[in-house]
Design an enzyme around this catalytic site. Structure first.
Site, PDB file in Angstrom:
ATOM      1  NE  ARG A   1       1.722   2.261  -6.649  1.00 49.34           N
ATOM      2  CZ  ARG A   1       2.960   2.732  -6.552  1.00 49.34           C
ATOM      3  NH1 ARG A   1       3.975   1.894  -6.608  1.00 49.34           N
ATOM      4  NH2 ARG A   1       3.175   4.011  -6.389  1.00 49.34           N
TER       5      ARG A   1
ATOM      6  N   GLY B   1       6.973   7.174   6.570  1.00 48.32           N
ATOM      7  CA  GLY B   1       6.170   7.911   5.596  1.00 48.32           C
ATOM      8  C   GLY B   1       6.887   9.094   4.965  1.00 48.32           C
TER       9      GLY B   1
ATOM     10  NE  ARG C   1       4.527   8.966  -6.673  1.00 49.62           N
ATOM     11  CZ  ARG C   1       5.031   7.778  -6.414  1.00 49.62           C
ATOM     12  NH1 ARG C   1       6.183   7.413  -6.952  1.00 49.62           N
ATOM     13  NH2 ARG C   1       4.411   6.935  -5.613  1.00 49.62           N
TER      14      ARG C   1
ATOM     15  CG  ASP D   1       5.493  -3.249  -4.634  1.00 46.11           C
ATOM     16  OD1 ASP D   1       6.099  -4.291  -4.919  1.00 46.11           O
ATOM     17  OD2 ASP D   1       6.004  -2.325  -3.972  1.00 46.11           O
ATOM     18  CG  ASN D   2       8.044  -0.487  -6.929  1.00 46.57           C
ATOM     19  OD1 ASN D   2       7.196   0.119  -6.286  1.00 46.57           O
ATOM     20  ND2 ASN D   2       9.214  -0.814  -6.420  1.00 46.57           N
TER      21      ASN D   2
ATOM     22  CE  LYS E   1       8.713   7.709  -3.492  1.00 39.80           C
ATOM     23  NZ  LYS E   1       9.267   7.057  -4.690  1.00 39.80           N
TER      24      LYS E   1
ATOM     25  N   GLY F   1       0.821  -1.231   0.000  1.00 37.32           N
ATOM     26  CA  GLY F   1       0.000   0.000   0.000  1.00 37.32           C
ATOM     27  C   GLY F   1       0.841   1.261   0.000  1.00 37.32           C
TER      28      GLY F   1
ATOM     29  CG  ASP G   1       7.019   3.597  -6.717  1.00 38.00           C
ATOM     30  OD1 ASP G   1       6.432   4.701  -6.741  1.00 38.00           O
ATOM     31  OD2 ASP G   1       6.699   2.682  -5.946  1.00 38.00           O
TER      32      ASP G   1
ATOM     33  N   GLY H   1       2.578   3.665   1.490  1.00 38.92           N
ATOM     34  CA  GLY H   1       3.124   3.857   2.825  1.00 38.92           C
ATOM     35  C   GLY H   1       3.683   5.259   3.030  1.00 38.92           C
TER      36      GLY H   1
HETATM   37  P1  AMP Z   1       9.283   0.535  -2.703  1.00 38.34           P
HETATM   38  O1  AMP Z   1       9.595  -0.845  -3.199  1.00 38.34           O
HETATM   39  O2  AMP Z   1      10.431   1.314  -2.210  1.00 38.34           O
HETATM   40  O3  AMP Z   1       8.510   1.296  -3.742  1.00 38.34           O
HETATM   41  O4  AMP Z   1       8.321   0.418  -1.418  1.00 38.34           O
HETATM   42  C1  AMP Z   1       7.749  -0.776  -0.977  1.00 38.34           C
HETATM   43  C2  AMP Z   1       6.693  -0.487   0.076  1.00 38.34           C
HETATM   44  O5  AMP Z   1       7.303   0.149   1.207  1.00 38.34           O
HETATM   45  C3  AMP Z   1       5.570   0.413  -0.358  1.00 38.34           C
HETATM   46  O6  AMP Z   1       4.392  -0.024   0.262  1.00 38.34           O
HETATM   47  C4  AMP Z   1       5.989   1.758   0.176  1.00 38.34           C
HETATM   48  O7  AMP Z   1       4.895   2.620   0.399  1.00 38.34           O
HETATM   49  C5  AMP Z   1       6.649   1.377   1.480  1.00 38.34           C
HETATM   50  N1  AMP Z   1       7.631   2.367   1.933  1.00 38.34           N
HETATM   51  C6  AMP Z   1       8.837   2.639   1.394  1.00 38.34           C
HETATM   52  N2  AMP Z   1       9.460   3.621   2.080  1.00 38.34           N
HETATM   53  C7  AMP Z   1       8.624   4.004   3.076  1.00 38.34           C
HETATM   54  C8  AMP Z   1       8.679   4.971   4.120  1.00 38.34           C
HETATM   55  N3  AMP Z   1       9.739   5.765   4.289  1.00 38.34           N
HETATM   56  N4  AMP Z   1       7.613   5.069   4.944  1.00 38.34           N
HETATM   57  C9  AMP Z   1       6.546   4.289   4.778  1.00 38.34           C
HETATM   58  N5  AMP Z   1       6.423   3.349   3.846  1.00 38.34           N
HETATM   59  C10 AMP Z   1       7.452   3.203   2.973  1.00 38.34           C
HETATM   60 MG    MG Z   2       6.978   1.359  -4.548  1.00 39.94          MG
END
Ligand code: AMP
Ligand code: MG
Length: 531
Positions: free
Chosen positions: A204, A140, A197, A274-275, A127, A104, A284, A106
């Site tokens: 996704r 976050g 963005r 998810d990306n 973001k 989700g 992403d 995050g």
């Molecule tokens: P990513 O592969 O980096 O795009 O992120 C994978 C998951 O981790 C996604 O659900 C993002 O929303 C979550 N995520 C990455 N960095 C953070 C962060 N600093 N705070 C909260 N959620 C994060």
């Molecule tokens: Mg991501």
């Protein structure tokens, strides 16, 4: 001037078409039976507008002349403009080959969807705007360094002609964010930032995987219908055959995106499901990188260095693997195995066609011929054999005459023409030089008799960018920005608006192989997911 962004027309189709999580409080949880959770950005101390993309503002219909300070307040999430309806979306996904359950948004918060004066739909998403129900154990937030990278690269990709999410703004938060950049047990405070963005949608593959995993057939269908009606309206009314046509088109767009990444030498770095966007756009920007010395095994992501799952040469195969996961998620809607296998075939065909067209354009071949495969195969062997800078090589090749006296070069002259692309020219031995000269002669033979030199060169230069966002270039902008100097950030932003143009005033600084100092510097050669 009215409050910034109050001039926009909002239309929240995702919220309207899909069910809301009824829980209003913002705490980390599993969310079932819903596609999104209402959540507001968390205020930051001292927002400051660091960069702005006027073209994206124009695309959205944002009036020029807003006070930057007022804009920064809205685009950091401190104030909501009238009509905004913020939420975080739920999705799941496969990370590094394994199903990871609920993920989700995050650290992304959608502000809403804008209908621009042309009637186009554009979703705005912050973001790094604070925690959401999907933040799991994280904060976050986003650091300035990765936000600069996302801001610059998404606009650079757009101007390269590669489908991508866009970036409207980069806002410094005036608050520190603690990160252990290389996972070395040395966490440090870094400046925080928020990127706004923009894309028609941020849905996704993982949005579908979430409902499929939860066996929530109703919401799976509603999501499919939402995507079809809002983003693939030309395919017709929702029905099994139009949903299948949509899935096929998602597969084909993903395949073409992979061919585009290969063409320009972009390595995404974290191609988890998810990306991947259901619109086939790059999404992403994390530990991405650009091939410099041609090496199909290269990945910029230290987190993935061991397995190399997301290395350059693997991206088209991973794209297919991800499409297969998406097709599985669609199974409850399209219970027809041969049809779902057909989606994978559609990916393979679209990728092969796009790849052939890409090489034909890069090499100035005119129409692709079957026998060109050998020419390309040999070229890739050459590029790998002596460490050769991929963008520089193709750009130099694009400038070569093959007709007239210049086309009758000696072997040494042929090799001299591409020597600036070698990382260690002295180390290229006579055997390698002979092999290069032979390849270049063969290529000249193939293109001679086609379009006249000038015409072919101009066409090749439209397929072979002169300027890409090499990691060391981004890092120079980041180092300066962290010290409060934004000149380099703005210079790169301007440069990368015209990546195919000569821009001779920038050649010395940016049409360059990776400098030695950057070979092992964090941010230049090594990046982690820690952003
Ligand atoms: P990513 O592969 O980096 O795009 O992120 C994978 C998951 O981790 C996604 O659900 C993002 O929303 C979550 N995520 C990455 N960095 C953070 C962060 N600093 N705070 C909260 N959620 C994060
Ligand atoms: Mg991501």
């Amino acid at each position: 001037m009215p409050a910034p962004l109050s001039e926009l027309t909002w239309d929240h189709s995702y919220r309207r078409d899909l069910p809301a999580d009824p829980e209003p409080r913002n705490y980390v949880r599993q969310v079932t039976g819903a596609a999104w959770s209402a959540v507001s950005p968390t205020r930051v101390r001292a927002p400051r507008l660091l960069a702005w993309a006027p073209q994206v503002a124009e695309l959205l219909g944002i009036a020029p002349g807003h006070d930057p300070q007022a804009l920064a307040q809205v685009l950091a999430g401190n104030t909501l403009a009238e009509g905004m309806a913020p939420f975080a979306a739920v999705y799941a996904g496969h990370q590094f080959g394994h199903f990871a359950g609920q993920l989700g948004d995050g650290r992304a918060i959608t502000l809403g969807e804008v209908l621009n004066p042309e009637g186009e739909r554009w979703e705005l998403q912050l973001k790094g705007a604070g925690p959401t129900p999907y933040s799991r154990t994280a904060d976050g937030r986003a650091v300035l360094r990765s936000s600069v990278r996302e801001f610059l690269c998404s606009e650079a990709m757009h101007h390269l002609g590669v489908p991508t999410t866009r970036a409207l703004s980069l806002v410094g938060t005036g608050e520190p964010v603690v990160r252990d950049m290389l996972y070395s047990g040395d966490p440090r405070p870094e400046p925080g930032a928020v990127v706004c963005r923009v894309a028609p949608s941020f849905i996704r593959f993982g949005h579908f995987e979430n409902f499929a995993w939860r066996r929530d057939g109703d919401n799976l269908r509603r999501l499919a219908e939402h995507v079809l009606c809002r983003h693939y309206p030309g395919l017709g009314e929702p029905a099994p055959d139009t949903i299948l046509a949509m899935l096929t088109e998602i597969a084909q767009r993903t395949a073409r995106l992979m061919a585009e990444w290969q063409r320009v030498g972009f390595v995404h770095g974290v191609m988890n499901t998810d990306n991947l966007s259901i619109l086939g756009v790059t999404i992403d920007y994390g530990p991405y990188g650009w091939l410099e010395g041609y090496d199909p095994d290269w990945t910029p992501n230290t987190t993935d260095a061991q397995s190399g799952r997301y290395r350059y040469g693997h991206q088209p195969g991973v794209g297919l693997w991800n499409v297969a996961r998406l097709a599985e998620a669609f199974h409850p809607l399209i219970q027809d195995e041969p049809a779902l296998n057909g989606v994978l075939d559609a990916y393979r065909e679209a990728f092969a066609a796009a790849q052939d067209a890409g090489f034909a354009a890069k090499l100035g071949l005119g129409a692709w011929r079957g026998e060109d495969e050998a020419l390309v195969g040999d070229l890739l062997d050459r590029l790998r054999d002596a460490e050769t800078d991929m963008p520089i090589f193709y750009r130099l090749l694009s400038g070569l005459d093959v007709a007239g006296p210049a086309g009758a070069r000696s072997d040494a002259d042929w090799v001299a023409a591409i020597t600036p692309a070698f990382y260690d020219a002295d180390g290229v031995d006579s055997e390698q030089r002979a092999a290069w000269a032979a390849w270049l002669r063969r290529w000249a033979e193939r293109v001679r008799g086609g379009a006249p030199d000038a015409e072919r060169q101009a066409a090749m230069k439209r397929a072979n960018p002169k300027y890409v966002l090499r990691n060391w270039m981004a890092q120079q902008a980041i180092d300066a920005a962290e010290q409060g100097d934004l000149a380099e950030l703005h210079r790169l932003f301007e440069l990368l608006q015209r990546p195919y143009a000569e821009q001779p005033e920038h050649e010395v600084a940016y049409f360059q192989r990776r400098p030695e100092w950057a070979r092992h510097k964090p941010g230049c050669s090594m990046l982690s997911c820690s952003s």
